[in-house]
Enzyme design. Structure first.
Site, PDB file in Angstrom:
ATOM      1  N   THR A 225       0.825  -1.201   0.000  1.00  0.00           N
ATOM      2  CA  THR A 225       0.000   0.000   0.000  1.00  0.00           C
ATOM      3  C   THR A 225       0.865   1.259   0.000  1.00  0.00           C
ATOM      4  O   THR A 225       2.020   1.207   0.394  1.00  0.00           O
ATOM      5  CB  THR A 225      -0.852  -0.053   1.281  1.00  0.00           C
ATOM      6  OG1 THR A 225      -1.757  -1.123   1.149  1.00  0.00           O
ATOM      7  CG2 THR A 225      -1.597   1.215   1.559  1.00  0.00           C
TER       8      THR A 225
ATOM      9  N   ASP B 161      -7.783  -3.078   5.566  1.00  0.00           N
ATOM     10  CA  ASP B 161      -7.655  -2.072   6.625  1.00  0.00           C
ATOM     11  C   ASP B 161      -7.628  -0.644   6.088  1.00  0.00           C
ATOM     12  O   ASP B 161      -8.020   0.302   6.770  1.00  0.00           O
ATOM     13  CB  ASP B 161      -6.349  -2.312   7.402  1.00  0.00           C
ATOM     14  CG  ASP B 161      -5.138  -2.246   6.471  1.00  0.00           C
ATOM     15  OD1 ASP B 161      -5.109  -3.014   5.494  1.00  0.00           O
ATOM     16  OD2 ASP B 161      -4.248  -1.413   6.709  1.00  0.00           O
TER      17      ASP B 161
ATOM     18  N   HIS C 105      -0.509  -6.614   6.194  1.00  0.00           N
ATOM     19  CA  HIS C 105      -1.618  -7.540   5.998  1.00  0.00           C
ATOM     20  C   HIS C 105      -2.886  -7.001   6.677  1.00  0.00           C
ATOM     21  O   HIS C 105      -2.970  -6.934   7.910  1.00  0.00           O
ATOM     22  CB  HIS C 105      -1.212  -8.907   6.575  1.00  0.00           C
ATOM     23  CG  HIS C 105      -2.254  -9.953   6.398  1.00  0.00           C
ATOM     24  ND1 HIS C 105      -2.929 -10.506   7.452  1.00  0.00           N
ATOM     25  CD2 HIS C 105      -2.743 -10.540   5.281  1.00  0.00           C
ATOM     26  CE1 HIS C 105      -3.790 -11.402   6.992  1.00  0.00           C
ATOM     27  NE2 HIS C 105      -3.675 -11.442   5.681  1.00  0.00           N
ATOM     28  N   GLY C 106      -3.861  -6.601   5.842  1.00  0.00           N
ATOM     29  CA  GLY C 106      -5.035  -5.887   6.346  1.00  0.00           C
ATOM     30  C   GLY C 106      -5.800  -6.627   7.430  1.00  0.00           C
ATOM     31  O   GLY C 106      -6.224  -6.028   8.426  1.00  0.00           O
TER      32      GLY C 106
END
Ligand code: ASP
EC number: 3.4.19.5
Length: 266
Positions: A168, A199, A221-222
């Protein structure tokens, strides 16, 4: 007050040698745009939006035109932005066919009575606001087509928590008036189920900004970040003056977010 902008492009540990310099240049360009906005008297919100827009327009990053693909080979993007001055925020999830989800998130923050729009409502709002639609293929890179193929050969969508290639983009800024802001934008995780939301658009997880404490933009890692509302949790510890709690190795909470690879604060 001296203005500050900090930018991240996610997934730094996984960048292959041949991409390293292009990624570095992209980060420098984004930080420069954000910093120039602040130098010219722009707000922290203007700076984070400006910096993240540069990264969304750069195919090296997992956001905008470099977004990873879902299980159907489609691009679905999430983004959020927050103004630390008044805690106002805006977010969009699973949006398609627009170049800059972070701009749409800002429009949600400033032009609607809501914080979060998704699906057809977000698409209609984008059209109403005059946000141009772009063909999906403009957001899909050769690298991400190969990435999806590789991922599919290696594992099923149900095992996306195992994947390593996260990335991201995000920015935090402090303007000359002492206001902070964050912006985070992503294509999510490769081979995700259609409709999966991570997230990034969830304020408190994908980021947080509060003038009284600081600003954070997360990547990683969301599903792990969401478990602990990582951005707000980290700011809570900073607020308590317990920086060590945020990063202490071996901490059970740190284990819970073990796949989180990066966050930044001012
Ligand atoms: N946090 C993003 C997500 O889970 C992925 C990333 O940071 O690379 O959607």
């Amino acid at each position: 007050m001296n203005p500050v902008v900090v930018v991240h492009g996610g997934g730094a540990s996984n960048i292959s040698k041949d991409r390293k310099e292009r990624v570095r240049q992209g980060i420098i360009r984004a930080a420069t745009v954000g910093y120039n906005i602040l130098q010219e008297g722009g707000s922290a919100v203007d700076a984070v939006e400006g910096a993240v827009t540069v990264l969304e327009d750069d195919p090296e990053f997992n956001a905008g035109c470099g977004s990873v693909l879902n299980v159907n080979g489609e691009v679905e993007m999430d983004a959020s932005i927050m103004n630390g001055k008044d805690l106002s925020s805006g977010a969009v999830s699973a949006v398609r066919c627009i170049a800059n989800p972070i701009k749409l998130a800002r429009l949600v923050m400033e032009k609607t009575p809501h914080c979060f729009l998704t699906d057809q409502g977000a698409a209609k709002f984008a059209a109403d606001m005059g946000v141009p639609e772009v063909p999906e293929k403009q957001l899909i890179t050769e690298r991400n087509i190969k990435h999806l193929e590789k991922e599919k050969n290696e594992k099923s969508a149900q095992k996306t928590d195992q994947q390593k290639d996260l990335g991201t983009v995000g920015a935090v800024a402090l303007d000359s008036e002492g206001n902070v802001a964050y912006a985070t934008s992503t294509g999510g995780i490769v081979n995700k189920m259609a409709g999966r939301v991570g997230d990034t658009p969830c304020v408190g997880s994908g980021g947080y900004a509060d003038n009284h404490i600081g600003a954070i933009s997360t990547t990683g890692h969301g599903e792990s970040i969401l478990k602990v509302n990582l951005a707000r949790l980290a700011l809570f510890h900073i607020e308590q003056g317990r920086w060590d709690e945020v990063v202490r190795p071996g901490d059970e909470r740190a284990e819970a977010v073990g796949k989180v690879n990066r966050w930044r604060s001012v």
